[in-house]
Design an enzyme around this catalytic site. Sequence first.
Site, PDB file in Angstrom:
ATOM      1  N   ASP A   1      44.003  49.755  21.745  1.00 24.87           N
ATOM      2  CA  ASP A   1      43.184  50.270  20.649  1.00 24.87           C
ATOM      3  C   ASP A   1      43.867  50.091  19.293  1.00 24.87           C
ATOM      4  OD1 ASP A   1      45.186  52.101  21.212  1.00 24.87           O
ATOM      5  OD2 ASP A   1      43.856  53.723  21.764  1.00 24.87           O
TER       6      ASP A   1
ATOM      7  N   ASN B   1      42.786  65.888  25.760  1.00 25.51           N
ATOM      8  CA  ASN B   1      41.419  66.104  26.261  1.00 25.51           C
ATOM      9  C   ASN B   1      41.049  65.099  27.354  1.00 25.51           C
ATOM     10  OD1 ASN B   1      41.097  63.758  24.833  1.00 25.51           O
ATOM     11  ND2 ASN B   1      39.711  64.595  23.287  1.00 25.51           N
TER      12      ASN B   1
ATOM     13  N   HIS C   1      41.497  61.776  27.126  1.00 27.73           N
ATOM     14  CA  HIS C   1      41.100  60.420  26.689  1.00 27.73           C
ATOM     15  C   HIS C   1      42.135  59.385  27.109  1.00 27.73           C
ATOM     16  CE1 HIS C   1      43.121  61.127  22.540  1.00 27.73           C
ATOM     17  NE2 HIS C   1      43.752  60.095  23.052  1.00 27.73           N
TER      18      HIS C   1
ATOM     19  N   GLU D   1      36.982  58.919  24.211  1.00 30.30           N
ATOM     20  CA  GLU D   1      36.927  60.377  24.123  1.00 30.30           C
ATOM     21  C   GLU D   1      35.940  60.937  25.154  1.00 30.30           C
ATOM     22  OE1 GLU D   1      39.098  61.817  22.433  1.00 30.30           O
ATOM     23  OE2 GLU D   1      39.107  61.371  20.298  1.00 30.30           O
TER      24      GLU D   1
END
Length: 246
Positions: free
Chosen positions: A67, A136, A138, A143
């Site tokens: 990313d 979380n 990811h 996400e």
Amino acid sequence: MKIINGSTYEGMCLEAAKIIKSQMSVKPTSVLGLATGSTPIGVYKALIEMNNNKEIDFSKTTTVNLDEYVGLSGENDQSYRYFMNTNLFDHVNIDKTKTFVPNGLASDIDGECKRYDKLIEDLGGVDVQILGIGLNGHIGFNEPNAYFDKGTHQVSLTASTIEANARFFETIDEVPKTAVSMGIKTIMCAKKIILLANGTAKSEIIYETCFGNITPNVPASVLQLHPDVTVIVDNDACAAIKNNIN
Ligand code: GLP
């Protein structure tokens, strides 16, 4: 899923580096999928040391990163291109023209996403993908969502991810709000996956990832469906798994 407790952060990183080393000795032209964040830094240190000791050769290796933030150039010290150069590429015998990170400055981000997926396909896919994990759940910048994202796409970062990543920036306002990320399908197409996590804060999400429901609310949980995933943790990140097993 195979789970390895490397005990310490250094032990965890060494286990991961050893898997990459054996992959590269079998296939020197391997395509490595690389990740940023604080977690894999020790793996890159171990690989640099192996390269210095001539135990591992990057001259025929290609890399693709997961990313990149939208709006940051590769010269920006918060960009993931800069991270990879300074934490790995500048210190090993890799041909930098064979290291790929999504272009966060592309004028046509959707076109850049398609180009990136085509690039990975043309390379014959990723042989080993290294992943960290967000608090979380990811992976890359996928996400929690109502569905699993497929190919490389533009992502709006959640408030919790912006907050978590603010530690690398001077102020939280400087954290980009969007990124380009390989999708879940892109990641799942890797032939082998190594998921890394250290520290108490990652303990619960690692337990959920490995033993919870498979749901796009915990993007990393999809890894349960992949045939060759090795989860490598330290003692702290392993705590919830141990508590639930004993
Ligand atoms: C970022 C990256 C992820 C990484 C995550 C965790 O959001 N896009 O690839 O896994 O941070 O970072 P850290 O390793 O610093 O906890």
